[in-house]
Enzyme design. Structure first.
Site, mmCIF file in Angstrom:
data_model
loop_
_atom_site.group_PDB
_atom_site.id
_atom_site.type_symbol
_atom_site.label_atom_id
_atom_site.label_comp_id
_atom_site.label_asym_id
_atom_site.label_seq_id
_atom_site.Cartn_x
_atom_site.Cartn_y
_atom_site.Cartn_z
ATOM 1 N N CYS A 243 7.986 50.312 6.425
ATOM 2 C CA CYS A 243 9.053 49.266 6.209
ATOM 3 C C CYS A 243 8.795 47.894 6.599
ATOM 4 O O CYS A 243 9.025 47.714 7.937
ATOM 5 C CB CYS A 243 10.415 49.886 6.718
ATOM 6 S SG CYS A 243 11.560 48.846 6.652
ATOM 7 N N CYS B 98 11.704 46.409 8.628
ATOM 8 C CA CYS B 98 11.768 46.803 10.005
ATOM 9 C C CYS B 98 10.864 46.390 10.754
ATOM 10 O O CYS B 98 11.164 46.028 12.042
ATOM 11 C CB CYS B 98 11.474 48.368 9.992
ATOM 12 S SG CYS B 98 12.164 49.434 8.947
#
Length: 323
Positions: free
Chosen positions: A79, A82
């Site tokens: 991700c 993230c």
């Protein structure tokens, strides 16, 4: 209205914590027991950020939440957002110096926790206060808004549950020196100004601030996200919801009527409805109208964020009607 939690993100009403009385009693009982045992020992600063899995979640999150608010960062290695949000949360955990703990949960390795919290896209950030879980925000968010969320969380923890945080011992053995604060980025002041404009419902000012960033840095993720949110909120600000809904029902093939209704759907948290409405309108329209609706749908994808599975599903549906 905050720019992101529709199921997007943004500050939720932390005062609406369920079973507050019961949770507060549990927290007070835990503190009383700790006091009888001589009080909690100061923890090293390295303990302010912890990796948590399903096996130790009850001990490291639920039980600790009786002493201090625990912020949970649901993330994954693949991700990209993230990788931006995680270091920021870690830096803030050390800066707040024991006012909250940060628990990091790798969703790939902890699918059950992801399901229990109803995570539909990452990064997603929750908090647990005195045993009660509540959502904070989903997706990337400006630092100024994250700080505002944390401040509200800490205030609720103190006022409703008596949680005053934990003592931190910076001289604990093996504890590295705290890293110097990261220098401001080239667009931090503009992004913070945009966030303040959103908080003040000055959507035109926020739009301009984000455009100023994008004029120099067209790939700036935070500015692209913020611009999409600010433009959405600006469009719905002066609308009459009942009139918009009536026109959309009466004119199913009218591009403008359906786009206005889709905006309301999204702001109201009905993400799939907004996407489905515009996909169907793309199918029903032609030429310039079809292209305008397609571009509006792409704008709404930006608001939710590319990692959200509902965006992926809607992209597939859009491809079907286009090709």
């Amino acid at each position: 209205m905050q720019p992101r939690n529709m199921s997007m993100s943004g500050v939720v009403d932390l005062a609406a914590v369920k079973a507050a009385g019961e949770a507060k009693a549990k927290a007070e009982q835990a503190r009383a027991e700790s006091a009888r045992q001589g009080g909690p020992a100061a923890v090293p600063a390295s303990s302010l950020v912890i990796d948590v899995n399903e096996a130790d979640f009850e001990n490291d999150v639920l039980q600790r939440s009786a002493e201090v608010p625990v912020v949970i960062d649901f993330w994954a290695e693949w991700c990209e957002p993230c990788k931006q949000l995680g270091p920021l949360l870690e830096r803030l955990a050390h800066e707040y110096n024991g006012r909250f703990l940060l628990a990091k949960v790798d969703v790939d390795a902890n699918q059950m926790l992801m399901q229990q919290f109803g995570i539909q896209g990452i990064p997603a950030v929750f908090a647990v206060v005195a045993g009660q879980a509540l959502p904070l925000f989903q997706g990337a968010a400006p630092e100024a808004q994250i700080r505002q969320t944390l401040d509200q969380l800490i205030q609720v923890g103190e006022e409703r549950f008596g949680l005053t945080g934990i003592a931190v011992d910076p001289s604990a053995a093996g504890e590295p020196q705290a890293a110097a604060p990261a220098p401001p980025g080239p667009y931090d002041s503009l992004l913070e100004a945009a966030a303040r404009a959103l908080d003040a419902n000055d959507f035109a000012g926020a739009v301009q601030a984000y455009k100023n960033v994008l004029s120099d840095d067209p790939a700036n993720t935070e500015a692209k996200l913020g611009l999409a949110q600010a433009e959405l909120l600006s469009r719905v600000q002066a609308t009459d919801p009942q009139k918009v809904r009536t026109e959309a029902a009466e004119k199913p093939a009218d591009a403008d009527a359906q786009m206005a209704a889709a905006d309301l759907d999204l702001v109201g948290g009905h993400v799939e409805d907004a996407f489905g409405r515009l996909v169907e309108t793309v199918r029903r329209t032609f030429g310039e109208d079809r292209d305008r609706v397609r571009l509006r749908l792409l704008d709404l994808f930006e608001v939710i964020g590319p990692e959200d599975p509902r965006v992926g599903a809607a992209r597939t549906a859009l491809a079907r009607v286009l090709f």
